[in-house]
Design a protein around this motif. Structure first.
Motif, PDB file in Angstrom:
ATOM      1  N   PRO A  50      46.181  52.415   1.940  1.00  0.00           N
ATOM      2  CA  PRO A  50      46.239  51.325   2.924  1.00  0.00           C
ATOM      3  C   PRO A  50      45.269  51.544   4.089  1.00  0.00           C
ATOM      4  O   PRO A  50      44.964  52.675   4.451  1.00  0.00           O
ATOM      5  CB  PRO A  50      47.693  51.370   3.414  1.00  0.00           C
ATOM      6  N   TRP A  68      38.521  47.695   1.757  1.00  0.00           N
ATOM      7  CA  TRP A  68      39.730  48.197   1.107  1.00  0.00           C
ATOM      8  C   TRP A  68      39.462  48.234  -0.388  1.00  0.00           C
ATOM      9  O   TRP A  68      39.014  47.251  -0.971  1.00  0.00           O
ATOM     10  CB  TRP A  68      40.920  47.287   1.424  1.00  0.00           C
ATOM     11  N   HIS A 182      49.497  42.870   2.170  1.00  0.00           N
ATOM     12  CA  HIS A 182      49.359  43.288   3.569  1.00  0.00           C
ATOM     13  C   HIS A 182      50.660  43.020   4.310  1.00  0.00           C
ATOM     14  O   HIS A 182      51.511  42.269   3.844  1.00  0.00           O
ATOM     15  CB  HIS A 182      48.175  42.608   4.252  1.00  0.00           C
ATOM     16  N   ILE A 192      46.559  46.660   5.509  1.00  0.00           N
ATOM     17  CA  ILE A 192      46.106  46.075   4.255  1.00  0.00           C
ATOM     18  C   ILE A 192      46.304  47.118   3.151  1.00  0.00           C
ATOM     19  O   ILE A 192      45.912  48.259   3.289  1.00  0.00           O
ATOM     20  CB  ILE A 192      44.634  45.658   4.334  1.00  0.00           C
TER      21      ILE A 192
END
Length: 199
Positions: A50, A68, A182, A192
């Protein structure tokens, strides 16, 4: 037999203090790599660890991009005008309520978000993986027509997405842009890659 002199209290305290300082420094050197190893590595982040973002400085109409899983994630603080345009453009969208599978439940609405003013989508076209360009200006100034509601245009094959990441009807892209898992840690902190509400 000769008598030993009495120990000097000052020297003993100095020696004890010096030993304690050297021991503490040594412990810090040993602990630092151990504690560093507990933080996610670059490889772990790329694999999906995350990512936490501070969105407190995000102004209305502003977009930031974070990475990400090696992909760009767009975060936009939508204005009232942008939100109003979403409602007016719903009939032009291929999947206005995001009924497609593999989208989190909180993406299955017209704003495709937990908080209506904050959009979070992966910035990769669902057609062949190009990255669309931002075209957030509403109307003719965008260069995409008088009725353009603001959004994104993929230069590779011409797919268009609105400011919720919903694909227009008749485009090469088969589905809406992906909403990543998220959650909000606080009003100004977004995480996220972790979904506390459930997908």
């Amino acid at each position: 037999m000769a008598q030993m002199p009495a120990p000097d209290g000052k020297k003993r305290r100095l020696l004890l203090g010096a030993t304690s300082v050297v021991g503490a420094v040594g412990a810090a050197f040993v602990a630092t790599p151990f504690l560093s190893s507990m933080a996610p590595s670059a490889r772990a982040k790329a694999a999906g660890a995350p990512v936490e973002i501070d969105i407190s400085k995000l102004e209305p109409g502003m977009m930031v991009t974070v990475e990400w899983r090696g992909r760009p994630v767009w975060i936009i603080k939508r204005t009232k005008e942008m939100l109003d345009a979403l409602g007016k453009a719903s009939d032009k969208m291929a999947d206005p309520e995001s009924g497609q599978p593999l989208q989190p439940e909180y993406a299955k609405n017209a704003t495709r978000s937990i908080k209506p003013e904050i959009m979070v989508v992966v910035g990769i076209c669902s057609h062949l993986g190009c990255s669309p360009s931002e075209k957030m200006t509403i109307g003719p100034e965008s260069g995409l027509g008088d009725d353009w509601p603001g959004g994104f245009y993929c230069p590779c094959h011409g797919s268009k997405f609105d400011l919720a990441g919903r694909v227009f009807k008749g485009m090469p892209a088969p589905v809406n842009l992906t909403v990543p898992p998220h959650t909000y840690l606080a009003d100004s902190r977004l995480l996220i890659g972790e979904d506390k509400k459930g997908a």
